[in-house]
Design a protein around this motif. Structure first.
Motif, PDB file in Angstrom:
ATOM      1  N   VAL A   7       0.856  -1.182   0.000  1.00  0.00           N
ATOM      2  CA  VAL A   7       0.000   0.000   0.000  1.00  0.00           C
ATOM      3  C   VAL A   7       0.894   1.236   0.000  1.00  0.00           C
ATOM      4  O   VAL A   7       1.785   1.351   0.845  1.00  0.00           O
ATOM      5  CB  VAL A   7      -0.940   0.041   1.222  1.00  0.00           C
ATOM      6  N   ARG A   8       0.653   2.119  -0.934  1.00  0.00           N
ATOM      7  CA  ARG A   8       1.382   3.391  -0.996  1.00  0.00           C
ATOM      8  C   ARG A   8       0.447   4.482  -0.480  1.00  0.00           C
ATOM      9  O   ARG A   8      -0.632   4.694  -1.043  1.00  0.00           O
ATOM     10  CB  ARG A   8       1.814   3.697  -2.425  1.00  0.00           C
ATOM     11  N   PHE A   9       0.865   5.147   0.587  1.00  0.00           N
ATOM     12  CA  PHE A   9       0.110   6.230   1.194  1.00  0.00           C
ATOM     13  C   PHE A   9       0.817   7.553   0.914  1.00  0.00           C
ATOM     14  O   PHE A   9       2.037   7.646   1.086  1.00  0.00           O
ATOM     15  CB  PHE A   9       0.035   6.062   2.716  1.00  0.00           C
ATOM     16  N   VAL A  10       0.069   8.566   0.516  1.00  0.00           N
ATOM     17  CA  VAL A  10       0.613   9.908   0.347  1.00  0.00           C
ATOM     18  C   VAL A  10      -0.082  10.794   1.369  1.00  0.00           C
ATOM     19  O   VAL A  10      -1.299  11.026   1.288  1.00  0.00           O
ATOM     20  CB  VAL A  10       0.393  10.440  -1.082  1.00  0.00           C
ATOM     21  N   ALA A  11       0.685  11.270   2.341  1.00  0.00           N
ATOM     22  CA  ALA A  11       0.141  12.135   3.388  1.00  0.00           C
ATOM     23  C   ALA A  11      -0.011  13.564   2.858  1.00  0.00           C
ATOM     24  O   ALA A  11       0.644  13.964   1.888  1.00  0.00           O
ATOM     25  CB  ALA A  11       1.052  12.117   4.600  1.00  0.00           C
ATOM     26  N   ALA A  17       2.184  13.102   7.876  1.00  0.00           N
ATOM     27  CA  ALA A  17       2.891  11.816   7.769  1.00  0.00           C
ATOM     28  C   ALA A  17       3.348  11.344   9.139  1.00  0.00           C
ATOM     29  O   ALA A  17       3.257  10.152   9.457  1.00  0.00           O
ATOM     30  CB  ALA A  17       4.076  11.936   6.815  1.00  0.00           C
ATOM     31  N   GLN A  18       3.821  12.253   9.965  1.00  0.00           N
ATOM     32  CA  GLN A  18       4.255  11.879  11.316  1.00  0.00           C
ATOM     33  C   GLN A  18       3.078  11.429  12.171  1.00  0.00           C
ATOM     34  O   GLN A  18       3.191  10.451  12.915  1.00  0.00           O
ATOM     35  CB  GLN A  18       4.996  13.050  11.955  1.00  0.00           C
ATOM     36  N   HIS A  51       6.699  12.684   2.740  1.00  0.00           N
ATOM     37  CA  HIS A  51       5.273  12.540   3.038  1.00  0.00           C
ATOM     38  C   HIS A  51       4.681  11.237   2.482  1.00  0.00           C
ATOM     39  O   HIS A  51       3.469  11.030   2.556  1.00  0.00           O
ATOM     40  CB  HIS A  51       4.498  13.748   2.515  1.00  0.00           C
ATOM     41  N   VAL A  52       5.529  10.354   1.969  1.00  0.00           N
ATOM     42  CA  VAL A  52       5.057   9.076   1.413  1.00  0.00           C
ATOM     43  C   VAL A  52       5.445   7.933   2.348  1.00  0.00           C
ATOM     44  O   VAL A  52       6.547   7.893   2.891  1.00  0.00           O
ATOM     45  CB  VAL A  52       5.646   8.842   0.002  1.00  0.00           C
ATOM     46  N   ARG A  53       4.522   7.002   2.514  1.00  0.00           N
ATOM     47  CA  ARG A  53       4.768   5.776   3.267  1.00  0.00           C
ATOM     48  C   ARG A  53       4.333   4.601   2.402  1.00  0.00           C
ATOM     49  O   ARG A  53       3.357   4.694   1.652  1.00  0.00           O
ATOM     50  CB  ARG A  53       3.968   5.743   4.575  1.00  0.00           C
ATOM     51  N   VAL A  54       5.059   3.494   2.518  1.00  0.00           N
ATOM     52  CA  VAL A  54       4.711   2.272   1.804  1.00  0.00           C
ATOM     53  C   VAL A  54       4.651   1.147   2.816  1.00  0.00           C
ATOM     54  O   VAL A  54       5.605   0.918   3.557  1.00  0.00           O
ATOM     55  CB  VAL A  54       5.738   1.946   0.694  1.00  0.00           C
ATOM     56  N   PHE A  55       3.504   0.487   2.872  1.00  0.00           N
ATOM     57  CA  PHE A  55       3.345  -0.686   3.740  1.00  0.00           C
ATOM     58  C   PHE A  55       3.578  -1.927   2.894  1.00  0.00           C
ATOM     59  O   PHE A  55       3.068  -2.030   1.772  1.00  0.00           O
ATOM     60  CB  PHE A  55       1.923  -0.784   4.289  1.00  0.00           C
ATOM     61  N   TYR A  84      -5.251  12.114   7.525  1.00  0.00           N
ATOM     62  CA  TYR A  84      -3.852  12.438   7.281  1.00  0.00           C
ATOM     63  C   TYR A  84      -3.441  12.299   5.816  1.00  0.00           C
ATOM     64  O   TYR A  84      -2.346  12.709   5.445  1.00  0.00           O
ATOM     65  CB  TYR A  84      -2.951  11.520   8.117  1.00  0.00           C
ATOM     66  N   LEU A  85      -4.311  11.729   5.000  1.00  0.00           N
ATOM     67  CA  LEU A  85      -3.897  11.310   3.663  1.00  0.00           C
ATOM     68  C   LEU A  85      -4.457  12.166   2.542  1.00  0.00           C
ATOM     69  O   LEU A  85      -5.597  12.615   2.586  1.00  0.00           O
ATOM     70  CB  LEU A  85      -4.315   9.862   3.419  1.00  0.00           C
ATOM     71  N   GLU A  86      -3.630  12.313   1.520  1.00  0.00           N
ATOM     72  CA  GLU A  86      -4.046  12.887   0.252  1.00  0.00           C
ATOM     73  C   GLU A  86      -4.582  11.775  -0.648  1.00  0.00           C
ATOM     74  O   GLU A  86      -5.558  11.942  -1.370  1.00  0.00           O
ATOM     75  CB  GLU A  86      -2.828  13.552  -0.378  1.00  0.00           C
ATOM     76  N   SER A  87      -3.904  10.592  -0.595  1.00  0.00           N
ATOM     77  CA  SER A  87      -4.329   9.454  -1.403  1.00  0.00           C
ATOM     78  C   SER A  87      -3.655   8.182  -0.902  1.00  0.00           C
ATOM     79  O   SER A  87      -2.724   8.243  -0.106  1.00  0.00           O
ATOM     80  CB  SER A  87      -3.959   9.665  -2.878  1.00  0.00           C
TER      81      SER A  87
END
Length: 108
Positions: A7-11, A17-18, A51-55, A84-87
């Protein structure tokens, strides 16, 4: 054969993101304690994209994933992450071949 997803999250921004990371860590406490079928569940930062996280998530099987989704700590994460997310984008994975630790090794 396991069941996995990325999963790619864009905060919305670095501050969001924090806060997202703190929410994810709360969920991870429950995952570590109560989900033997969840073999790998890792939140990754992306270099040069603060600001990006990948699970990366790996489950013993589809039923283990479905059990994960039913857990209160996961339901809370799913309900609250949007603030918290943009997408976000989910990619389900089907294993072809590879090398990995056994379920026993991963849960030690």
């Amino acid at each position: 054969m396991g069941f996995g997803l990325v999963v790619r999250f864009v905060a919305r921004n670095v501050t969001a993101a924090q806060a997202f990371d703190a929410l994810a860590e709360e969920a991870l406490e429950g995952i570590r304690a109560k989900e033997p079928g969840t073999l790998v569940y890792v939140n990754h930062a992306v270099p040069d994209e603060p600001h990006v996280r990948v699970f990366y998530e790996l489950y013993a099987d589809r039923e283990a994933f479905e059990e994960h989704e039913r857990q209160p700590h996961v339901r809370r994460f799913l309900a609250e992450r949007g603030q918290y997310l943009e997408s976000f984008e989910v990619t389900f994975l089907a294993e072809i071949s590879g090398k990995g630790a056994s379920a026993d090794q991963l849960t030690r």
